[in-house]
Design an enzyme around this catalytic site. Structure first.
Site, mmCIF file in Angstrom:
data_model
loop_
_atom_site.group_PDB
_atom_site.id
_atom_site.type_symbol
_atom_site.label_atom_id
_atom_site.label_comp_id
_atom_site.label_asym_id
_atom_site.label_seq_id
_atom_site.Cartn_x
_atom_site.Cartn_y
_atom_site.Cartn_z
ATOM 1 N N LYS A 85 0.841 -1.141 0.114
ATOM 2 C CA LYS A 85 0.015 0.009 -0.009
ATOM 3 C C LYS A 85 0.843 1.362 -0.010
ATOM 4 O O LYS A 85 0.590 2.240 -0.764
ATOM 5 C CB LYS A 85 -0.797 0.119 1.211
ATOM 6 C CG LYS A 85 -2.101 -1.166 1.245
ATOM 7 C CD LYS A 85 -2.795 -1.382 2.325
ATOM 8 C CE LYS A 85 -3.488 -2.666 1.963
ATOM 9 N NZ LYS A 85 -4.423 -3.056 3.242
ATOM 10 N N ASP B 254 -10.874 2.535 3.927
ATOM 11 C CA ASP B 254 -11.221 1.172 3.736
ATOM 12 C C ASP B 254 -12.731 1.202 3.371
ATOM 13 O O ASP B 254 -13.385 0.095 2.697
ATOM 14 C CB ASP B 254 -11.261 0.429 4.985
ATOM 15 C CG ASP B 254 -9.836 -0.615 4.993
ATOM 16 O OD1 ASP B 254 -9.525 -0.944 3.770
ATOM 17 O OD2 ASP B 254 -9.258 -0.829 6.151
ATOM 18 N N GLN C 112 -5.149 -1.924 9.830
ATOM 19 C CA GLN C 112 -5.030 -3.541 9.112
ATOM 20 C C GLN C 112 -5.729 -4.432 9.808
ATOM 21 O O GLN C 112 -5.447 -4.610 11.101
ATOM 22 C CB GLN C 112 -3.389 -3.658 8.887
ATOM 23 C CG GLN C 112 -3.270 -5.004 8.029
ATOM 24 C CD GLN C 112 -3.473 -5.026 6.752
ATOM 25 O OE1 GLN C 112 -3.619 -4.122 5.951
ATOM 26 N NE2 GLN C 112 -3.784 -6.306 6.147
#
Ligand code: GUE
Length: 284
Positions: free
Chosen positions: A53, A120, A97
C-alpha cells in the site's frame, strides 16, 4: 475454452496513472494527500499488504504515514494511535489493518476512526451510507471487483452473482454494491451454512470466491463461460498465496481473475481512490 484473464495488475496501473494527475491537482491547490496505516503485530501477510500500500502511494505522489505497534499492544495504545491519525492534518485517509490481535475490541477501534478519513470504507457510518445509498468511501475489495468486471465488459446488469463468504471486508458488503440500481445484479450469498454450494455455483453467471478456503470452487462447479473472481488469500506452508479457486477452473470459465495479480492489486488501487477522493472532498 481458456478463460480471458481479468488482469488486476494492469487495471490497477491504469487507475494509479489517473490518480497521479488528480494528486498533482490537489498539490497545486495546497493539499498533499497522506495515507496512514496502522499495523498491529507481526503477521507476515499483513506486513506485505501494508508495504504494498505504501509502495503504491509513493508511485502516485501520496505521502505515507506508517504506524506500527507490537502484538502485545493494549486497546488503549491502539486507540491512542487512531486518535492521533484522526487529528493529524497531513493524514487525509488511513486504514487499520485487520485482523487486530485477539483480545482487542476491533469494532471499538473502527468506530473511533473519523469516518471522513476511512480509506477502507469499513467504518459503521460508511457501511450505513452504503446501505442507505448515500455517497461515501466504498469498501475497497468489492469496489475493486466491480471496476475489474466493468473494465473487461463482463455484464453485471441482470446477472446472477454467487458470492461465497460473508467476511466484513469482501463477502458481506459486495452484495450491497451489486444490487444497487446502477449495477442491477441478482445476488445469492453463500457461506459455511449453505447446504449445497456446488448446486448454487452452477447457476452463477459470476462467481466471487471470498471464503478463505483453499480451492473451494472446483471446475465441475462452474458453468462454462462464467466469470470467476478469486478473493482468497490463504497461504501454503511456503508462504505462497493459495486462492479459493481451483486452478482447473481456468479451462471452464469465460473470465478469471488470477491470484496473485487479480483482486489484490484492485483492492490496493481502490484504497488510493478513497484517499484521493477524501482529500478532494475536504477541499470542497
Ligand atoms: N483494514 C484492512 N483492509 C484491507 O484491505 C485488508 C485488511 N485489513 N486485512 C487483510 C486483507 C487482505 N488484503 C490484501 C490486499 C492486497 C493484496 C495484494 O495486493 N496481493 C498481491 C500479491 C501479494 C503477495 O504475493 O503476497 C496480488 O494479489 O497480486 C492481497 C490482500 C487487504 N486486506
Amino acid at each position: 475454452m481458456t478463460a480471458q484473464i481479468l488482469d488486476g495488475k494492469a487495471t490497477a496501473a491504469a487507475i494509479k496513472s489517473d490518480l497521479t494527475t488528480r494528486v498533482e491537482a490537489l498539490k497545486a491547490r495546497g493539499l498533499t494527500p497522506g495515507l496512514g496505516t496502522l499495523l498491529v503485530g507481526e503477521d507476515v501477510g499483513s506486513q506485505k499488504y501494508v508495504a504494498g500500500k505504501h509502495r503504491d502511494s509513493q508511485q502516485i505522489g501520496v505521502n505515507s504515514l506508517q504506524r506500527e505497534l507490537p502484538a502485545t499492544a493494549t486497546q488503549e495504545e491502539i486507540e491512542a494511535v487512531v486518535r492521533e491519525l484522526n487529528e493529524d492534518p497531513s493524514c487525509t485517509g488511513y486504514i487499520v489493518q485487520l485482523p487486530l490481535p485477539r483480545g482487542i475490541d476491533t469494532n471499538r477501534v473502527l468506530e473511533l476512526m473519523d469516518p471522513d478519513k476511512d480509506a477502507d470504507g469499513l467504518h459503521p457510518t460508511n457501511l450505513g451510507r452504503l446501505v442507505l445509498n448515500q455517497p461515501g468511501p466504498l469498501p475497497c475489495t468489492p469496489e475493486g471487483i466491480l471496476v475489474l468486471l466493468r473494465r473487461y465488459g463482463v455484464e453485471v446488469n441482470g446477472a446472477h452473482v454467487v458470492v461465497v463468504g460473508r467476511g466484513v471486508t469482501a463477502g458481506r458488503p459486495l452484495p450491497l454494491l451489486l444490487t444497487r440500481k446502477s449495477e442491477n445484479a441478482t445476488v445469492t450469498q453463500c457461506h459455511t451454512g449453505t447446504r449445497d454450494l456446488p448446486a448454487l455455483l452452477r447457476q452463477a453467471d459470476i462467481v466471487v470466491a471470498a471464503a478463505g478456503v483453499p480451492h473451494l470452487v472446483k471446475p465441475e462447479d462452474v458453468r462454462p463461460g462464467a466469470a470467476v473472481l478469486d478473493v482468497g488469500v490463504s497461504r501454503d506452508e511456503n508462504g505462497k498465496i493459495v486462492g479459493d479457486v481451483h486452478p482447473g477452473v481456468r479451462d471452464v470459465a469465460g473470465w478469471i481473475s488470477p491470484n496473485p495479480g487479480g483482486v489484490g492489486p484492485m483492492t490496493r488501487a481502490q484504497l488510493l481512490v478513497n484517499v484521493v477522493e477524501a482529500a478532494e472532498r475536504s477541499l470542497g
